[in-house]
Structure formats: C-alpha cells, structure tokens
Enzyme design. Structure first.
Site, PDB file in Angstrom:
ATOM      1  N   GLU A  93      -0.081   0.463  11.615  1.00 28.56           N
ATOM      2  CA  GLU A  93       0.262   0.426  10.402  1.00 28.56           C
ATOM      3  C   GLU A  93       0.803  -1.283   9.910  1.00 28.56           C
ATOM      4  O   GLU A  93       1.950  -1.515  10.598  1.00 28.56           O
ATOM      5  CB  GLU A  93       1.353   1.375   9.847  1.00 28.56           C
ATOM      6  CG  GLU A  93       1.287   1.542   8.275  1.00 28.56           C
ATOM      7  CD  GLU A  93       0.145   2.250   7.626  1.00 28.56           C
ATOM      8  OE1 GLU A  93      -0.272   1.940   6.559  1.00 28.56           O
ATOM      9  OE2 GLU A  93      -0.468   2.957   8.456  1.00 28.56           O
ATOM     10  N   ASP A  94       0.101  -1.595   8.808  1.00 32.20           N
ATOM     11  CA  ASP A  94       0.492  -2.988   8.156  1.00 32.20           C
ATOM     12  C   ASP A  94       0.595  -4.210   9.434  1.00 32.20           C
ATOM     13  O   ASP A  94       1.856  -4.636   9.455  1.00 32.20           O
ATOM     14  CB  ASP A  94       1.905  -2.744   7.682  1.00 32.20           C
ATOM     15  CG  ASP A  94       1.575  -2.080   6.320  1.00 32.20           C
ATOM     16  OD1 ASP A  94       0.634  -1.786   6.078  1.00 32.20           O
ATOM     17  OD2 ASP A  94       2.573  -1.667   5.403  1.00 32.20           O
ATOM     18  N   ASN A 127      -1.672  -2.796  -3.342  1.00 35.39           N
ATOM     19  CA  ASN A 127      -0.316  -2.173  -3.179  1.00 35.39           C
ATOM     20  C   ASN A 127       0.833  -3.189  -2.847  1.00 35.39           C
ATOM     21  O   ASN A 127       0.508  -4.154  -2.271  1.00 35.39           O
ATOM     22  CB  ASN A 127      -0.192  -0.871  -2.423  1.00 35.39           C
ATOM     23  CG  ASN A 127      -0.898   0.313  -2.438  1.00 35.39           C
ATOM     24  OD1 ASN A 127      -1.017   0.523  -3.846  1.00 35.39           O
ATOM     25  ND2 ASN A 127      -1.648   0.871  -1.710  1.00 35.39           N
ATOM     26  N   ASP A 162      -4.766   2.666   9.700  1.00 40.83           N
ATOM     27  CA  ASP A 162      -4.945   3.162   8.502  1.00 40.83           C
ATOM     28  C   ASP A 162      -5.292   2.295   7.559  1.00 40.83           C
ATOM     29  O   ASP A 162      -6.108   2.568   6.508  1.00 40.83           O
ATOM     30  CB  ASP A 162      -3.612   3.918   8.069  1.00 40.83           C
ATOM     31  CG  ASP A 162      -3.498   4.856   6.692  1.00 40.83           C
ATOM     32  OD1 ASP A 162      -4.660   5.377   6.716  1.00 40.83           O
ATOM     33  OD2 ASP A 162      -2.871   4.475   5.907  1.00 40.83           O
ATOM     34  N   ASP A 163      -4.923   1.072   7.648  1.00 35.83           N
ATOM     35  CA  ASP A 163      -5.439  -0.005   6.707  1.00 35.83           C
ATOM     36  C   ASP A 163      -6.872  -0.316   6.754  1.00 35.83           C
ATOM     37  O   ASP A 163      -7.361  -0.777   5.651  1.00 35.83           O
ATOM     38  CB  ASP A 163      -4.627  -1.300   7.143  1.00 35.83           C
ATOM     39  CG  ASP A 163      -2.987  -1.123   7.062  1.00 35.83           C
ATOM     40  OD1 ASP A 163      -2.675  -0.834   6.021  1.00 35.83           O
ATOM     41  OD2 ASP A 163      -2.450  -1.274   7.959  1.00 35.83           O
ATOM     42  N   TYR A 206       6.865   6.925  -1.236  1.00 39.69           N
ATOM     43  CA  TYR A 206       5.838   6.009  -0.742  1.00 39.69           C
ATOM     44  C   TYR A 206       5.367   4.942  -1.718  1.00 39.69           C
ATOM     45  O   TYR A 206       6.308   4.557  -2.361  1.00 39.69           O
ATOM     46  CB  TYR A 206       4.407   6.714   0.036  1.00 39.69           C
ATOM     47  CG  TYR A 206       3.779   5.935   1.015  1.00 39.69           C
ATOM     48  CD1 TYR A 206       4.637   5.370   2.127  1.00 39.69           C
ATOM     49  CD2 TYR A 206       2.631   5.227   0.809  1.00 39.69           C
ATOM     50  CE1 TYR A 206       3.914   4.498   2.979  1.00 39.69           C
ATOM     51  CE2 TYR A 206       2.035   4.437   1.661  1.00 39.69           C
ATOM     52  CZ  TYR A 206       2.605   4.257   2.679  1.00 39.69           C
ATOM     53  OH  TYR A 206       1.886   3.121   3.505  1.00 39.69           O
ATOM     54  N   LYS A 254       5.097   7.012   5.986  1.00 47.77           N
ATOM     55  CA  LYS A 254       3.863   7.801   6.291  1.00 47.77           C
ATOM     56  C   LYS A 254       3.732   8.948   6.856  1.00 47.77           C
ATOM     57  O   LYS A 254       3.158  10.035   6.827  1.00 47.77           O
ATOM     58  CB  LYS A 254       3.079   6.709   7.212  1.00 47.77           C
ATOM     59  CG  LYS A 254       2.479   5.646   6.730  1.00 47.77           C
ATOM     60  CD  LYS A 254       1.111   5.856   5.988  1.00 47.77           C
ATOM     61  CE  LYS A 254       0.771   4.604   5.294  1.00 47.77           C
ATOM     62  NZ  LYS A 254      -0.665   4.845   4.867  1.00 47.77           N
ATOM     63  N   ARG A 307       2.546  -7.449   7.748  1.00 48.47           N
ATOM     64  CA  ARG A 307       2.040  -7.383   6.433  1.00 48.47           C
ATOM     65  C   ARG A 307       2.110  -5.987   6.105  1.00 48.47           C
ATOM     66  O   ARG A 307       1.663  -5.132   5.810  1.00 48.47           O
ATOM     67  CB  ARG A 307       0.464  -7.686   6.774  1.00 48.47           C
ATOM     68  CG  ARG A 307      -0.432  -8.132   5.622  1.00 48.47           C
ATOM     69  CD  ARG A 307      -1.531  -7.420   5.911  1.00 48.47           C
ATOM     70  NE  ARG A 307      -1.432  -5.849   5.999  1.00 48.47           N
ATOM     71  CZ  ARG A 307      -2.109  -5.024   4.736  1.00 48.47           C
ATOM     72  NH1 ARG A 307      -3.113  -5.377   4.408  1.00 48.47           N
ATOM     73  NH2 ARG A 307      -1.952  -3.591   5.043  1.00 48.47           N
TER      74      ARG A 307
END
Length: 637
Positions: free
Chosen positions: A328-329, A493, A351-352, A185, A256, A238
C-alpha cells in the site's frame, strides 16, 4: 463437556481475579463442541469429556469450534462459530476478568454487560448500574461523533473507540458506512497521517525499521495474534496524493484493515497493519519534534531490497504461504518491482495498481450501459502514468482483449497516457520508465492535457495524477464538445488532490458528463436537477477480493481474479442506479456486495487450480457470508 484447569504454572492465570494456584477453573462448553489447542506457550490443563479425564497441553488462548459450522477462516476468539443463543468465553492471554476485562477491546461491552456477567466476571461496581443494548450504544456514539465539526476530531473519536470496544467500533462503522467511511479512510485519513506523530497514542500495528535488520522474524512474533490472514504494509513514501510521510503512513494500513473487517468480514484478530520505516525525504517530517520515525534520509537500492526481502521471507515463515500481503502506497519505483518480484512466491496484491484498476474497470463496465458500445468502441486518455494509471490501463486492455480475442498489444493501442512530460509516444521510448513503455504509441509529441484531448479525441478521461484541479474548464468543455456523454473519472485522493470537483464536471459539461471520483462529493444541483456522483473507491474491491482469496485458500493472485471482481461489482449496479447517473452501487449494501465479489473471486481461484481449500463449496455466496465477522456482542459465561 467441561474444561477444568487443575494445575497451572506460575502466573499462568495472573489476570484472573480471586484465583490461587491450587484452585481450579471450570468453563462449561456446550456439546457437540470441541476445544482446539493453539499457541506454543502451553499450560497443564485437564479436560473432562463425558466423565473421562484426559491430560493435554493447553495454550493460553483457546479456540472453541463447532464442527457443523464453517471454519475456513480461523475463528481465534470464537467470534463467529457460536449461535446467538450460545455462550462464549472471553479468552485473552488469560481469562479476561474484572478491571482487565473492561480494558480489553476484544471483549469489552461497556454498559452492555448484563447483571449475570457483571457478577461472573467481577465487574459489579466497576460500571454504573444501568444495562443498555448495543443498538443504544451505537445511537449514543453517533450522536457524540456528529457533535464534532472537524473531521480529524471524528477520526480520533473513532480510533479511541476502536482501542476500547472493538465490536462497537465495527458495529458503528457497518451501520453508518456511508457517513463514517470518509472519516476512517480517505479523505480524513490523509490528514491523520500528516499529523500522526501528534495524535499517536498507542500502537495499532507493527513498526519495522532499518534498525531491525536481522530481527524481523522476532518482531513478527512479538505481535500478540498468531493466526494472521491479511497484512497491509506500507513504507510511507507515497501516501495518497500527499507524498512521502515516512513512518506516519501507518494510518493507511490501519484504515485499510478496518475496512477489510467492516466491509469484507475479515475478523480483526486476523489483520496486521505494518509500516516499514526506511527513513523519509520529507524535510518537514524530519524537523518535526513529534515525528515518530527514523530521522534520516530514505534508504534505497540494495539496502532497501535486502530489508524487504527479509520481511517477505519472515512473513511467509511465520504465517505461511496463504497470508495475503497487500502493498500500500509505495512509490512507483518500488511498487512495480515488489509486485513483480514476489507475485510468483507469495500471495501479494497492490491495491494502488490492481485494486484501483479493478474498481475503475467495474465503473466503466457500468457506464457503458449508459453510453452504449463495448470497451473496444471507446478511446481512453489518462492524466497520470504511475501505479494507478498504468494499472487501470492494463486491466482495461486485458478485459478488452478478453472480449474481442485481439492480442493485448493491439488493445493497448486504445489507451493513451499523459505524464508530466506530455503524451507518452514512441519517440520518448528510450527515456521512459519500464512500466510506461507498453503505452508508447505512434503519434507526434503532444505537451499538455488539453492538446492531448484535442489530438486523441477520447471518449473517457481518467485522472490518476495526484494533482488537483488539472481537469480545467477548457479540458472538460472540449471533452463535452467531442462526446454527447463524456465519461470523466477524477480519481486522485484526498479531495484536495482531485482533478476536478463534481460541481465543475457537471457544470462545465452542461450536465451531460458521467462523473465519478476517488473521494466523495456532495450532490450537485445544476439547472434544477440534482446530480449524485459515484465514488470510485477501492473499498468496493479489496475487502471482497481478500475474503475470496482467504475462503478459497488461494496461493497466488492472478489477473483473472481482478477481472472477476470487476465484473461482480458491475453486476451489483441496478437499472435504478443507472437511471440516477450512478455507475457504482451505494455503500449501504457493501457487505452483500463484498460477499458476491468474494464468491466470484473464489470461483476463479478454483477454476485456475490455485485453491488449497477443497472441496469447493456448492454455494460460494452463502459460504462467503457465513465466514464474515459479526460485530454483535456475544453472551459470556
């Protein structure tokens, strides 16, 4: 009890060596087990139970379930229900045997197949004569991986192993989690996504594009596993702090879900990575001959909304209401809308927004044990007002409201955010995006971060901007002049996008800062003292949260579940950790940590009346641990 295949339709056992249509296949099953039939594709099979023969319709995949053991998390491959002394059958679409068994990642054990198994499954001669145990295989693989200098090469070696020997991959990751987590990850997965087209070998999930509109349900049914419990989905707009990577963002869902299994114990067969490809606005990707996605500008508006609506409807239709969908993202403008739209009808989690918030809140709860006071005694300043920043801010305000009994509108006033245009203040209200408006407080306009620090005088500085090196020397020195022990969290990150490094935080604060980051940093030696920084990694939260939702049969995610996860994680930080400046526990004990988080989350699900698995187990921690996937090899009949 024995399972006897007395007659088969054509090709029903095409993968089984040395068997004709007229021959029978007998599989011994230790009592008191029962055979649970699954899958709509059936084969005619006779089942013999205590000499009584019954005709049934049997599927191509069979689940062997021991009624005495927990089955809250469906055990598709009999991975967890048998004891170490019992034997399992390596079922695939057909019984895996011969050369095909060595190419099946679910069942392949490489040189760990013993002599009896090599004879029973026609693989004698296909392997060298030596038989080794799994621990030796782990030792060998780690030695091989450590020979690589470039992290991306280590990543590729790990992915190759996952495609060949699933259990060895997870055994390796679990036993060496602190060393391998940055490989599978962040930060390495970011580079893997950037180069995904070049390193792509075979699919590890589903790709759904605009071209598939009207056929998404059909595509979901193409996935070989039918009992899916967790989906991680991205549209690649993103990816971490790297921006729009389009279809090549698939590395994120794959990574993930590897952590869902390794850290949270969700079995691999229950996990499904998905990328929604609506194009990309990244010209570099569009001009890359190895790019694997649609070569068009990113769709938006109604076209995008219709595709996502079809996807979410198809997921619920195919997998039921209890499948967890983790967004996610996604870019800000879609992430908040998707979460708001589907949180009432689906089991969804971002999750973000929510995972990051939960892990940061846990770190803050721990940090307060070092600096003193409650959340309400502190002032928080964020650099970054996107998904992560506003999500963290909201959860801090919720916890503060819970502790003080003050209205949420009041506790929000302790939290300030800086975006690309400066401090978010009420005079900017009309021009703000909807998710920023709750953070527009009364204050004169302030342009930059340094001026905001001087004006607001925060005790806690949190970076979620995705912009590297924005916590400058002047910013950290100012924080240190205002606070005896400043709390500084650089969360962006990958490592290159971190607001500052651990060395900078400790050096510029003269060793007084409590520091944690999104990506890992090496220990820092400053003035003769070694400082070990914590990693505010979402991997502390989402695996345990997901496990808790699954074992309780949750049908919706509530903010109180996120608060429960934060509190559970903070409880795992010992005084010894705090004495060493750590506000998060080491990852070495992450599966125990995930079990405690799962138990707290499940308890909250039951308390809120949102559980569908009843009755509630007496000991939720033990129950969570009993439901976790084990990567240890099984003995084959």
């Amino acid at each position: 009890m024995s399972l006897t295949a007395s007659s088969f339709t054509n090709n029903s056992l095409s993968g089984v060596s040395r068997m004709t249509q007229s021959q029978s296949l007998t599989v011994s099953v230790h009592p008191p087990m029962v055979v649970a039939m699954m899958n709509k594709n059936t084969r005619h099979v006779s089942i013999s139970v205590d000499s009584a023969v019954k005709e049934v319709n049997a599927p191509m995949a069979v689940e062997v379930v021991d009624p005495k053991l927990p089955t809250a998390v469906d055990d598709v491959y009999s991975e967890d229900t048998p004891t170490d002394e019992q034997f399992v059958t390596p079922w695939s679409v057909s019984v895996a045997s011969g050369y095909s068994l060595l190419r099946n990642p679910h069942h392949n054990k490489g040189l760990a197949f013993n002599d009896k198994e090599r004879d029973a499954h026609y693989i004698r001669g296909l392997l060298p004569p030596v038989v080794v145990n799994q621990d030796l295989q782990v030792k060998k693989m780690m030695a091989n991986i450590r020979q690589y200098v470039v992290p991306l090469q280590k990543y590729q070696a790990m992915m190759d192993l996952q495609e060949k020997n699933e259990r060895l991959f997870y055994k390796l990751l679990i036993d060496n989690v602190e060393e391998l987590l940055p490989i599978v990850y962040t930060p390495t997965v970011g580079e893997a996504c950037q180069k995904y087209g070049s390193i792509f070998k075979q699919p590890q999930g589903l790709f759904i594009s605009l071209n598939d509109k009207g056929r998404i349900l059909e595509i979901l049914k193409n996935w070989p596993e039918k009992d899916i419990q967790v989906i991680v989905v991205t549209d690649g707009e993103r990816i971490l702090g790297l921006g729009d990577l389009g279809c090549q963002g698939m590395g994120i869902p794959v990574g993930k879900l590897s952590l869902y299994t390794a850290l949270g114990g969700i079995r691999p067969s229950a996990c499904l990575p998905i990328t929604i490809d609506v194009g990309t606005n990244n010209e570099k990707m569009l001009n890359d001959e190895f790019y694997i996605g649609l070569r068009q500008k990113r769709a938006n508006g109604q076209e995008y909304a219709e595709l996502m609506n079809e996807f979410m409807s198809a997921v619920k239709q195919n997998y039921g209401e209890k499948v967890l969908v983790q967004f996610e993202d996604f870019a800000n403008h879609n992430a908040f809308d998707l979460l708001a739209k589907y949180s009432a009808t689906h089991l969804v989690f971002n999750d973000d927004i929510q995972g990051t918030a939960s892990v940061v809140l846990a770190g803050l709860i721990s940090a307060l044990k070092l600096v003193g006071g409650s959340l309400a005694d502190h002032t928080f300043l964020f650099l970054g007002a996107g998904e992560a920043g506003t999500g963290i801010a909201e959860l801090i305000a919720l916890e503060m409201s819970k502790q003080t009994q003050f209205p949420l509108e009041e506790t929000r006033k302790k939290v300030w955010l800086v975006d690309s245009k400066g401090l978010i203040v009420r005079s900017r209200l009309d021009s703000l995006q909807h998710f920023k408006k709750p953070w527009a407080h009364e204050h004169e306009p302030v342009n930059g971060l340094l001026d905001a620090v001087k004006a607001i005088k925060p005790t806690v500085l949190i970076g979620s901007s995705g912009a590297g090196q924005t916590f400058t020397k002047e910013v950290i020195e100012t924080m240190s002049s205002l606070n005896k022990t400043p709390i500084i969290l650089a969360l962006s990150n990958p490592t290159s996008q971190s607001e500052c490094t651990a060395e900078q935080a400790y050096k510029w604060s003269e060793g007084r800062a409590i520091f944690a980051s999104g990506s890992p940093f090496a220990p820092v030696d400053f003035n003769g003292k070694v400082y070990v920084s914590g990693q505010s990694n979402n991997a502390y939260i989402f695996p345990g949260l997901g496990l808790g939702l699954i074992i309780s049969g949750a049908i919706h995610v509530h903010d109180d579940m996120l608060l429960a996860a934060s509190e559970a994680l903070a409880e795992q930080v010992t005084q010894e950790h705090l004495d060493n400046g750590l506000i998060y526990p080491p990852f070495t004990n992450i599966r125990k940590i995930s079990a405690h988080i799962a138990a707290k989350v499940a308890s909250k699900v039951y308390e809120l009346g949102l559980a569908s698995r009843i009755p509630q187990p007496e000991n939720l921690v033990a129950y969570a641990e009993s439901c976790m996937y084990s990567p240890s090899y099984r003995n084959y009949r």
